[in-house]
Design an enzyme around this catalytic site. Sequence first.
Site, mmCIF file in Angstrom:
data_model
loop_
_atom_site.group_PDB
_atom_site.id
_atom_site.type_symbol
_atom_site.label_atom_id
_atom_site.label_comp_id
_atom_site.label_asym_id
_atom_site.label_seq_id
_atom_site.Cartn_x
_atom_site.Cartn_y
_atom_site.Cartn_z
ATOM 1 N N LYS A 23 26.712 20.950 50.515
ATOM 2 C CA LYS A 23 25.487 20.547 51.203
ATOM 3 C C LYS A 23 25.046 21.541 52.278
ATOM 4 C CE LYS A 23 26.908 15.669 51.010
ATOM 5 N NZ LYS A 23 27.104 14.485 51.873
ATOM 6 N N LYS A 50 26.166 21.703 55.217
ATOM 7 C CA LYS A 50 26.080 20.911 56.448
ATOM 8 C C LYS A 50 27.343 21.110 57.260
ATOM 9 C CE LYS A 50 23.566 16.669 55.242
ATOM 10 N NZ LYS A 50 23.768 15.207 55.131
#
Length: 129
Positions: free
Chosen positions: A45, A47
């Site tokens: 992701k 992230k």
Amino acid sequence: MKKVITYGTFDLLHYGHINLLRRAKELGDYLIVALSTDEFNWNEKQKKCYFTYEERKKLLEAIRYVDLVIPEEGWEQKRSDVKEFKVDTFVMGDDWEGKFDFLKDLCEVVYLPRTPDISTTQIKNDLGK
């Protein structure tokens, strides 16, 4: 016993998360939260979480609606989790509408409306100002 599962990162825990977990728990008797690992968040992701996986896990375990926290290590594990934990209902926020319909042959799939005016992204943006 009716089992419910949901997935997420749950970084910077906020009332939108609590609302989702409460509404998910209302759909059954036992709520499983598959919590994205730090490696999964970064590798898949892109992230970076403020809190580590272990810290986020402890926060979730302290919430009365949550019965079990398991690691989410990849996108593809959802089918095997539903089978392994004998899940009756799969729950996600409605920003994922339709993305998990491939699980409908195994369990009920429910997309809950997101809590308006709150998100982890918004919090991070507001704090960055």
